[in-house]
Design a protein around this motif. Structure first.
Motif, mmCIF file in Angstrom:
data_model
loop_
_atom_site.group_PDB
_atom_site.id
_atom_site.type_symbol
_atom_site.label_atom_id
_atom_site.label_comp_id
_atom_site.label_asym_id
_atom_site.label_seq_id
_atom_site.Cartn_x
_atom_site.Cartn_y
_atom_site.Cartn_z
ATOM 1 N N GLU A 162 0.838 -1.195 0.000
ATOM 2 C CA GLU A 162 0.000 0.000 0.000
ATOM 3 C C GLU A 162 0.872 1.245 0.000
ATOM 4 O O GLU A 162 0.561 2.229 -0.660
ATOM 5 C CB GLU A 162 -0.916 -0.005 1.226
ATOM 6 N N SER A 196 -11.479 -5.377 -0.827
ATOM 7 C CA SER A 196 -11.138 -4.495 0.293
ATOM 8 C C SER A 196 -9.632 -4.389 0.496
ATOM 9 O O SER A 196 -9.128 -3.342 0.915
ATOM 10 C CB SER A 196 -11.804 -4.984 1.578
ATOM 11 N N ASP A 197 -8.878 -5.457 0.198
ATOM 12 C CA ASP A 197 -7.418 -5.418 0.335
ATOM 13 C C ASP A 197 -6.712 -5.223 -1.006
ATOM 14 O O ASP A 197 -5.624 -4.654 -1.064
ATOM 15 C CB ASP A 197 -6.902 -6.715 0.975
ATOM 16 N N GLN A 222 -5.705 0.958 -0.926
ATOM 17 C CA GLN A 222 -5.196 1.680 0.238
ATOM 18 C C GLN A 222 -6.319 1.937 1.239
ATOM 19 O O GLN A 222 -7.423 2.345 0.862
ATOM 20 C CB GLN A 222 -4.559 2.996 -0.192
ATOM 21 N N ASP A 223 -6.022 1.711 2.511
ATOM 22 C CA ASP A 223 -6.992 1.950 3.575
ATOM 23 C C ASP A 223 -6.242 2.408 4.816
ATOM 24 O O ASP A 223 -5.019 2.515 4.826
ATOM 25 C CB ASP A 223 -7.826 0.694 3.855
ATOM 26 N N SER A 224 -6.994 2.672 5.869
ATOM 27 C CA SER A 224 -6.379 3.134 7.117
ATOM 28 C C SER A 224 -6.357 2.053 8.180
ATOM 29 O O SER A 224 -6.079 2.329 9.337
ATOM 30 C CB SER A 224 -7.145 4.362 7.637
ATOM 31 N N LEU A 225 -6.658 0.815 7.791
ATOM 32 C CA LEU A 225 -6.685 -0.280 8.760
ATOM 33 C C LEU A 225 -5.270 -0.682 9.139
ATOM 34 O O LEU A 225 -4.359 -0.677 8.317
ATOM 35 C CB LEU A 225 -7.424 -1.483 8.167
ATOM 36 N N SER A 256 0.693 -3.864 4.184
ATOM 37 C CA SER A 256 -0.077 -2.665 4.498
ATOM 38 C C SER A 256 0.862 -1.529 4.876
ATOM 39 O O SER A 256 1.947 -1.742 5.424
ATOM 40 C CB SER A 256 -1.043 -2.950 5.653
#
Length: 338
Positions: A162, A196-197, A222-225, A256
């Motif tokens: 990410e 989601s990933d 990209q996420d904030s997890l 991540s």
């Protein structure tokens, strides 16, 4: 005969291997005829029946006029069948045909060209290595060999992240026939979740006519997890027009940019005094993800009283973006109490 009666003679019957004749004996009056039933076993046919001046019609043997004891003999021939073999492009099968006795099996040698795999069918058989063995042959039949290109897969870029959004890649390779377009099926699993990933990879890849390779790109979402590294396992699945080779599966690891952060605290200066007013210090350290700012909560207890013995420390400390440590200073409050 003495006394003027009609003479009677015994006609006997015998059968060779592969069938029967009945009855085995028959009493026949002088000048009369008799009949016998000739029955071949399964897989046999009547070869010849002779004796007693008779003739065969279908399965019935009728003697001539009997004027003396005589014998009828039946012989049988085992049936045989032609098994033919044909091969498509990409290999050979030999021999082209065999003559096989009823109930027996036979074998053919299957030789794929380089880069091909064989798929053989017909006559109830099975392929072991390069030998195709038929089932028991009970009629004329044909064996057909088809030769298919072999497909494999590797993770040509086994890492996707990410952070900075770097992609991973699967490369599919086919050997053997490459002149036509080809669609290859696969399944996708692993600890990472499609959608989601990473962007979903679908269930198939297409080779252009003439191409020996094709690719699928793994693009992270990209996420904030806060997540640990996750895997994407792609496995080739059977389909039309190809054979799955080795390696048949490959893994891309998804990293991540929001790593789990661990925070610890120590008293880097464990002593604070009113006399001369020396301060103490707590140092907070974080490991793992450090790219963003972070606020860490804490509680304060002990025999000293905030406000009257030391300046209150609050309930949290903040890490600046990129920082691995932060501090809190303990400042005593000077008083005249003993």
């Amino acid at each position: 005969t003495p006394g003027g009666g009609t003479a009677t003679y015994t006609v006997t019957a015998s059968a060779g291997t592969g069938g029967s004749i009945s009855p085995t004996t028959a009493p026949v009056a002088h000048g009369a005829t008799t009949t016998f039933t000739v029955t071949p076993n399964t897989g046999y046919s009547i070869s010849a029946v002779s004796g007693c001046g008779g003739s065969l019609s279908g399965s019935t043997y009728t003697t001539g006029a009997i004027t003396a004891a005589c014998t009828v003999s039946a012989s049988f021939t085992q049936a045989s069948y032609t098994v033919t073999a044909t091969a498509g492009a990409g290999g050979t099968i030999s021999p082209a045909s065999r003559s096989v006795a009823h109930g027996a099996t036979t074998t053919f040698t299957v030789t794929p060209n380089s880069g091909y795999s064989a798929s053989v069918s017909g006559c109830g058989g099975s392929l072991t290595g390069t030998t195709y063995t038929t089932g028991a042959i009970t009629t004329t039949c044909a064996v057909t060999a088809a030769f298919l290109p072999t497909v494999t897969v590797t993770a040509s870029d086994p890492s996707a992240t990410e952070a900075g959004l770097t992609t991973g890649r699967y490369t599919f390779t086919r050997s053997g026939g490459t002149t036509t377009a080809l669609t290859v099926n696969y399944t996708v699993e692993g600890t990472a979740t499609a959608g989601s990933d990473y962007q979903a990879l679908g269930t198939s890849v297409s080779f252009a006519a003439g191409a020996t390779s094709a690719t699928k790109t793994v693009t992270p979402v990209q996420d904030s997890l806060i997540e640990a590294n996750e895997t994407i396992l792609l496995t080739l699945a059977p389909g039309t027009g190809y054979t799955v080779g080795t390696p048949a599966s490959a893994t891309v690891t998804l990293t991540s940019d929001d790593l789990a952060t661990t925070v610890s605290v120590s008293a880097s200066d464990p002593s604070a005094t009113e006399a001369g007013l020396t301060t103490g210090r707590y140092t907070f350290t974080r490991s793992g993800g450090t790219t963003t700012a972070l606020t860490v909560n804490y509680s304060v207890a002990g025999t000293a009283t905030a406000g009257s013995d030391y300046l209150a420390l609050g309930t949290s400390v903040s890490f600046a973006a990129g920082a691995t440590s932060a501090t809190k200073t303990v400042t005593p409050v000077q008083d005249s109490l003993i």
